[in-house]
Every structure is written in structure tokens, then in C-alpha cells.
Enzyme design. Structure first.
Site, PDB file in Angstrom:
ATOM      1  CG  ASP A  47      46.590-127.967  52.347  1.00 59.82           C
ATOM      2  OD1 ASP A  47      46.551-129.103  51.851  1.00 59.82           O
ATOM      3  OD2 ASP A  47      47.776-127.173  52.383  1.00 59.82           O
ATOM      4  CG  HIS A 192      44.023-123.821  49.751  1.00 60.71           C
ATOM      5  ND1 HIS A 192      45.072-123.646  48.723  1.00 60.71           N
ATOM      6  CD2 HIS A 192      44.910-124.030  50.912  1.00 60.71           C
ATOM      7  CE1 HIS A 192      46.102-123.184  49.260  1.00 60.71           C
ATOM      8  NE2 HIS A 192      45.916-123.495  50.737  1.00 60.71           N
TER       9      HIS A 192
END
Length: 233
Positions: A47, A192
Site C-alpha cells: 500500500d 507498505h
């Protein structure tokens, strides 16, 4: 008395619009995809990117280990770094949407989410790679009531395993153990490739990459298949 009713009404509306839908998805998985059913399949998802420093290193690492992943990108960052979006696509990774900017769906009206985040980001990604994304992960995984009904052309994705990799200390001390013990058949792993969002450590992706490299080295012995989310059922 009027103030009491007003506050009560606001709290009730907030509960219906924000808290209950998110609770339902986390507890039951209603309306979202969060874990596959096929043995030996694992989906790594990333992400908040693309990031000009960390995403290229991550792509190199995934290529080295022949891992296909899914990137939930911010439309604003895709706009800023189109070459990284092209590289993701060229190397066989899936590109999904993570809103235009990292704003919670709890704080926006459905029409705003649809027009200014989902459709806008999809337009940007399609203009770069020629393919329109159809997988969507709301920032922080927070769902509002209308997300279930208004975005049917997008598959809403959460996760089954997160490692807390937005925190530098966690990356250094616990991330490897969390992933190696938690990854199982059908796992959807949340990581991430950018630390530039609220609540994240700016340099956490550097340590995430170090841990992920060791994790991938050890996972090779498990004979797992690392797949994109659109390959997982």
C-alpha cells in the site's frame, strides 16, 4: 435537551455510517475479500506507493524471487511517478487503487469517494498502462456504509495478515517472525512501500525491505505460489 438529542443523532449516524460497516468487514468479511481458499497460494500486497526510493528496490527484490504482487497505489503518486506504474505492469504485478490521496472513507461522502478518488485514480492508472484497475483497498481498511453498494465494479480487498511494518521498530524486531509464523494457505499479506502517510515512520520501508528479503528466502522451502489478487479465489 436539544443539544443532547443532537449529539445523540450525530453519534448514531456516525455509528451506522462508519463503525458498524468496518466492524462487520473485520469480523465476518462481508462484502470484502480478505483471504484465499486455494492451498499454497499467498498474495503479497503493498500500500501507499509508489515511492521513488523504496518501490524500485522492492520491485528488484520481487523480481529476484519471482514473486508477483499487488500494489494498491495512491492516484496522486501514480500521477507523480508514472514510470514506476509502468514498471509494475511490465513486470507482471497487479495495480489496484488506494484512493487518490490517503484520506479515510469515514471522512468523505460517497459521491466524493467515487468521483475524486476511485474513478479519478482508475483514470490515471488506465492512462498510464492501458488497463483499468478493478481492485480497491480503502485507506486503513476503513469502510463506510455505502462502500458495499456503490462501487460494484471494484472488488474491495482487506487482508488476513499484517505485520505492523509502518513502524520502524516492529520491522527490526518482530516483522520476520510475524510473517513466517502467520503466512498460511490463502494469506493476503499487507505491507507498505511508502512511509509518508499519517501514522507511519518515514524510513520504515527501508527496514521492511530488509526483513522481507529474509522472509522470502525462508519461504522458498515451503513451495508456495505467490500470486496476484486477481489470480486468487
Amino acid at each position: 435537551m436539544i443539544l443532547t438529542y443532537l449529539i445523540g443523532g450525530i453519534l448514531c449516524t456516525a455509528t451506522l455510517y462508519m463503525f458498524i460497516p468496518s466492524l462487520i468487514t473485520r469480523v465476518s468479511g462481508f462484502g470484502v475479500f480478505r483471504k484465499g481458499t486455494v492451498k499454497k497460494q499467498v498474495a503479497f500486497t503493498f500500500d501507499d506507493g509508489p515511492h521513488p526510493k523504496y518501490t524500485p528496490i522492492l520491485l528488484d527484490l520481487l523480481k529476484l524471487h519471482q514473486v508477483k504482487a499487488t500494489f494498491f497505489v495512491l492516484g496522486s503518486r501514480a500521477e507523480q511517478y508514472p514510470d514506476l506504474i509502468r514498471r509494475m505492469d511490465r513486470e507482471g504485478h497487479q495495480i489496484g487503487i488506494h484512493n487518490y490521496c490517503h484520506t479515510s472513507n469515514w471522512l468523505m461522502l460517497p459521491r466524493t469517494i467515487r468521483r475524486e478518488h476511485l474513478d479519478r485514480s482508475a483514470d490515471i492508472i488506465e492512462s498510464i498502462v492501458g488497463t483499468r484497475p478493478n481492485h480497491y483497498r480503502p485507506p486503513w481498511g476503513l469502510i463506510n456504509l455505502f462502500d458495499f453498494f456503490r462501487y460494484k465494479q471494484y472488488r474491495i480487498v482487506l487482508w488476513s495478515l499484517k505485520a505492523g511494518d509502518w513502524n520502524t521498530r516492529v520491522c527490526q524486531t518482530r516483522m520476520q517472525a510475524t510473517l513466517l509464523s502467520g503466512i498460511t494457505d490463502g494469506s493476503v499479506v499487507l505491507l507498505h512501500d511508502s512511509g509518508e502517510t499519517v501514522g507511519a515512520d518515514r524510513h520504515a520501508p527501508y527496514f521492511m525491505l530488509q526483513s522481507l528479503e529474509e522472509v522470502l528466502n525462508q519461504l522458498q522451502a515451503r513451495n508456495l505460489q505467490f500470486v496476484r489478487l486477481d489470480e486468487m479465489s
